[in-house]
Design a protein around this motif. Sequence first.
Motif, PDB file in Angstrom:
ATOM      1  N   GLU A  32     -12.243 -11.741  -2.852  1.00  0.00           N
ATOM      2  CA  GLU A  32     -13.172 -11.224  -1.695  1.00  0.00           C
ATOM      3  C   GLU A  32     -13.571  -9.719  -1.672  1.00  0.00           C
ATOM      4  O   GLU A  32     -12.570  -8.922  -2.178  1.00  0.00           O
ATOM      5  CB  GLU A  32     -12.616 -11.760  -0.463  1.00  0.00           C
ATOM      6  CG  GLU A  32     -12.773 -13.088  -0.221  1.00  0.00           C
ATOM      7  CD  GLU A  32     -12.244 -13.624   1.426  1.00  0.00           C
ATOM      8  OE1 GLU A  32     -13.062 -13.119   2.057  1.00  0.00           O
ATOM      9  OE2 GLU A  32     -11.471 -14.330   1.508  1.00  0.00           O
ATOM     10  N   GLY A  33     -14.677  -9.528  -0.952  1.00  0.00           N
ATOM     11  CA  GLY A  33     -14.936  -8.057  -0.958  1.00  0.00           C
ATOM     12  C   GLY A  33     -16.010  -7.855  -1.877  1.00  0.00           C
ATOM     13  O   GLY A  33     -16.182  -8.583  -3.069  1.00  0.00           O
ATOM     14  N   VAL A  34     -16.898  -6.613  -1.865  1.00  0.00           N
ATOM     15  CA  VAL A  34     -17.921  -6.285  -2.705  1.00  0.00           C
ATOM     16  C   VAL A  34     -17.772  -4.986  -3.136  1.00  0.00           C
ATOM     17  O   VAL A  34     -18.469  -4.427  -4.354  1.00  0.00           O
ATOM     18  CB  VAL A  34     -19.370  -6.710  -2.442  1.00  0.00           C
ATOM     19  CG1 VAL A  34     -19.523  -8.197  -2.209  1.00  0.00           C
ATOM     20  CG2 VAL A  34     -19.703  -5.939  -0.893  1.00  0.00           C
ATOM     21  N   GLU A  35     -17.110  -4.151  -2.441  1.00  0.00           N
ATOM     22  CA  GLU A  35     -17.237  -2.796  -2.847  1.00  0.00           C
ATOM     23  C   GLU A  35     -16.124  -2.251  -3.929  1.00  0.00           C
ATOM     24  O   GLU A  35     -16.577  -1.499  -4.641  1.00  0.00           O
ATOM     25  CB  GLU A  35     -16.949  -2.145  -1.665  1.00  0.00           C
ATOM     26  CG  GLU A  35     -18.120  -2.104  -0.456  1.00  0.00           C
ATOM     27  CD  GLU A  35     -19.527  -1.536  -1.145  1.00  0.00           C
ATOM     28  OE1 GLU A  35     -19.316  -0.903  -1.986  1.00  0.00           O
ATOM     29  OE2 GLU A  35     -20.753  -1.961  -0.336  1.00  0.00           O
ATOM     30  N   ASN A  36     -14.705  -2.616  -3.542  1.00  0.00           N
ATOM     31  CA  ASN A  36     -13.811  -1.937  -4.300  1.00  0.00           C
ATOM     32  C   ASN A  36     -13.024  -3.241  -5.062  1.00  0.00           C
ATOM     33  O   ASN A  36     -13.176  -4.518  -4.742  1.00  0.00           O
ATOM     34  CB  ASN A  36     -12.760  -1.397  -3.270  1.00  0.00           C
ATOM     35  CG  ASN A  36     -13.312  -0.332  -2.755  1.00  0.00           C
ATOM     36  OD1 ASN A  36     -14.159   0.696  -3.311  1.00  0.00           O
ATOM     37  ND2 ASN A  36     -13.566  -0.099  -1.409  1.00  0.00           N
ATOM     38  N   ASN A  38      -9.705  -4.955  -5.377  1.00  0.00           N
ATOM     39  CA  ASN A  38      -8.381  -5.107  -4.368  1.00  0.00           C
ATOM     40  C   ASN A  38      -7.361  -6.094  -5.202  1.00  0.00           C
ATOM     41  O   ASN A  38      -7.613  -7.123  -5.907  1.00  0.00           O
ATOM     42  CB  ASN A  38      -8.673  -5.655  -3.189  1.00  0.00           C
ATOM     43  CG  ASN A  38      -9.421  -4.641  -2.197  1.00  0.00           C
ATOM     44  OD1 ASN A  38      -8.623  -3.639  -1.951  1.00  0.00           O
ATOM     45  ND2 ASN A  38     -10.641  -4.984  -1.919  1.00  0.00           N
ATOM     46  N   ILE A  49      -1.226  -4.308  -0.587  1.00  0.00           N
ATOM     47  CA  ILE A  49      -2.527  -4.303  -1.051  1.00  0.00           C
ATOM     48  C   ILE A  49      -2.916  -3.102  -1.898  1.00  0.00           C
ATOM     49  O   ILE A  49      -2.574  -1.925  -1.599  1.00  0.00           O
ATOM     50  CB  ILE A  49      -3.577  -4.285  -0.073  1.00  0.00           C
ATOM     51  CG1 ILE A  49      -3.375  -5.552   0.892  1.00  0.00           C
ATOM     52  CG2 ILE A  49      -5.168  -4.236  -0.642  1.00  0.00           C
ATOM     53  CD1 ILE A  49      -4.211  -6.915   0.004  1.00  0.00           C
ATOM     54  N   PRO A  80      -4.326  -2.007   8.640  1.00  0.00           N
ATOM     55  CA  PRO A  80      -3.622  -1.470   7.595  1.00  0.00           C
ATOM     56  C   PRO A  80      -3.233   0.057   7.684  1.00  0.00           C
ATOM     57  O   PRO A  80      -4.032   0.715   7.736  1.00  0.00           O
ATOM     58  CB  PRO A  80      -4.303  -1.937   6.284  1.00  0.00           C
ATOM     59  CG  PRO A  80      -5.613  -2.674   6.731  1.00  0.00           C
ATOM     60  CD  PRO A  80      -5.811  -2.310   8.068  1.00  0.00           C
ATOM     61  N   SER A 103      -0.819  -1.123   3.647  1.00  0.00           N
ATOM     62  CA  SER A 103       0.173  -2.289   4.141  1.00  0.00           C
ATOM     63  C   SER A 103      -0.472  -3.615   4.147  1.00  0.00           C
ATOM     64  O   SER A 103      -1.840  -3.547   4.343  1.00  0.00           O
ATOM     65  CB  SER A 103       0.756  -1.771   5.249  1.00  0.00           C
ATOM     66  OG  SER A 103      -0.265  -1.824   6.143  1.00  0.00           O
ATOM     67  N   PHE A 104       0.012  -4.627   3.920  1.00  0.00           N
ATOM     68  CA  PHE A 104      -0.463  -6.000   4.101  1.00  0.00           C
ATOM     69  C   PHE A 104      -0.432  -6.411   5.469  1.00  0.00           C
ATOM     70  O   PHE A 104       0.188  -6.274   6.398  1.00  0.00           O
ATOM     71  CB  PHE A 104       0.252  -6.904   3.247  1.00  0.00           C
ATOM     72  CG  PHE A 104      -0.360  -8.374   3.378  1.00  0.00           C
ATOM     73  CD1 PHE A 104      -1.286  -8.630   2.313  1.00  0.00           C
ATOM     74  CD2 PHE A 104      -0.009  -9.449   4.058  1.00  0.00           C
ATOM     75  CE1 PHE A 104      -1.827  -9.870   2.306  1.00  0.00           C
ATOM     76  CE2 PHE A 104      -0.436 -10.704   3.900  1.00  0.00           C
ATOM     77  CZ  PHE A 104      -1.591 -11.101   3.154  1.00  0.00           C
ATOM     78  N   LEU A 105      -2.052  -6.835   5.902  1.00  0.00           N
ATOM     79  CA  LEU A 105      -2.096  -7.364   7.350  1.00  0.00           C
ATOM     80  C   LEU A 105      -2.252  -8.851   7.474  1.00  0.00           C
ATOM     81  O   LEU A 105      -2.919  -9.384   6.584  1.00  0.00           O
ATOM     82  CB  LEU A 105      -3.472  -6.835   7.666  1.00  0.00           C
ATOM     83  CG  LEU A 105      -3.816  -6.895   9.231  1.00  0.00           C
ATOM     84  CD1 LEU A 105      -3.127  -5.762   9.986  1.00  0.00           C
ATOM     85  CD2 LEU A 105      -5.217  -6.494   9.442  1.00  0.00           C
ATOM     86  N   ASN A 198     -13.955  -8.600   8.308  1.00  0.00           N
ATOM     87  CA  ASN A 198     -12.906  -7.302   8.189  1.00  0.00           C
ATOM     88  C   ASN A 198     -12.255  -7.567   9.702  1.00  0.00           C
ATOM     89  O   ASN A 198     -11.690  -6.450  10.119  1.00  0.00           O
ATOM     90  CB  ASN A 198     -13.892  -6.191   8.418  1.00  0.00           C
ATOM     91  CG  ASN A 198     -14.852  -5.905   7.032  1.00  0.00           C
ATOM     92  OD1 ASN A 198     -14.019  -6.087   5.957  1.00  0.00           O
ATOM     93  ND2 ASN A 198     -15.765  -5.508   7.052  1.00  0.00           N
ATOM     94  N   ASP A 211     -10.839  -2.585   6.475  1.00  0.00           N
ATOM     95  CA  ASP A 211     -12.048  -2.125   5.671  1.00  0.00           C
ATOM     96  C   ASP A 211     -12.632  -1.080   6.317  1.00  0.00           C
ATOM     97  O   ASP A 211     -13.761  -1.095   6.909  1.00  0.00           O
ATOM     98  CB  ASP A 211     -12.810  -3.495   5.553  1.00  0.00           C
ATOM     99  CG  ASP A 211     -14.038  -3.041   4.176  1.00  0.00           C
ATOM    100  OD1 ASP A 211     -13.854  -1.832   3.640  1.00  0.00           O
ATOM    101  OD2 ASP A 211     -14.741  -3.877   4.079  1.00  0.00           O
TER     102      ASP A 211
END
Length: 321
Positions: A32-36, A38, A49, A80, A103-105, A198, A211
């Motif tokens: 998931e996500g489009v910018e970075n 992970n 993460i 996070p 940290s993982f949420l 988010n 995010d």
Amino acid sequence: MAVYTDITEDDLKRFLTEYDVGDLTSYKGIAEGVENSNFLLHTTRDPLILTLYEKRVEKADLPFFLGLMQHLSARGLSCPLPLPRRDGRLLGELSGRPAALISFLEGMWLRKPEAKHCREVGRALAQMHIAGEGFPLARPNALSLEGWKVLWAKSADRADEVEKGLQDEISSELDFLGTRWPKNLPAGVIHADLFQDNVFFLGDELSGLIDFYFACNDLLAYDVSICLNAWCFEKDHSYNLTKGMAMLEGYQSVRPLLAEEIAALPVLSRGSALRFFLTRLYDWLTTPAGALVVKKDPLEYLRKLRFHRQISSAAEYGLAA
Ligand SMILES: Nc1ncnc2c1ncn2[C@@H]1O[C@H](COP(=O)(O)OP(=O)(O)OP(=O)(O)O)[C@@H](O)[C@H]1O
Ligand SMILES: N[C@@H](CCO)C(=O)O
């Protein structure tokens, strides 16, 4: 997809020696996500993460984003937390990209939010606005009026490919917003992208916000308008008054809006609808066919923009002006 940069186990293990986080037991890319890029890491201690910052994130902005998460978390907002390396820095480098451990949420984002969830989001947004007070770094919003004009200049010529008449419609909208954009409303640190993906929930309980990579300094009520756009419309593009009322009530239970902020909501909502329309339009026109990224529909935000244009007072969002 969101693994643009691949990593090797050896490089990752070397990267982790800079931190006191236990030993790596497994890792995998997060789709998931489009910018970075992970990755989810399991270690002999807590899950983590790993984020590799990609081209659209300015390296100079990273201290703002990472410092903000620390600031908000220290003030009780659930979000996070970037982990410091042994040398105290928050940022390292992996596979040639700036990289941080976060940290993982716990929780999941909601595919079908209801009014009660919108109320929680409103509350959390207001809590974030208050928790952001006193954050010493500043980052102007690159995606406000001036940034919209730059994006529009890159897309205007081809806009009618997406819908006939768009070129004229959006140029007039930019002119309108240029003359009517509010200036003297309360400002502070805003999330600026608090969409469904988010916000994490555990059951019906909001477990945290993620995010922060569009966070910046801007009008607080503009952030409210972003959430109205992102959370309070249905798939058929109709505005859901019950969700809007719940979101605004939730927000105001923590931070009451001023009468001027309420009065400005229709214009702010036009602006935020335009902001997401423009970034989506630009991506729509420039992402090569066959790229793995899922392109988001700009027309969804055009419809929202048109809805806000015919609003005569904020009462229509579920609030008295
Ligand atoms: N701290 C965290 N705890 C748990 N999961 C996380 C965390 N950070 C990111 N994720 C997971 O990674 C995914 C992508 O993260 P994020 O939204 O930050 O990426 P992005 O590339 O900046 O995406 P976009 O800007 O498109 O929303 C999230 O949907 C979530 O599944
Ligand atoms: N939330 C944005 C994309 C990522 O920032 C959108 O839906 O257009």
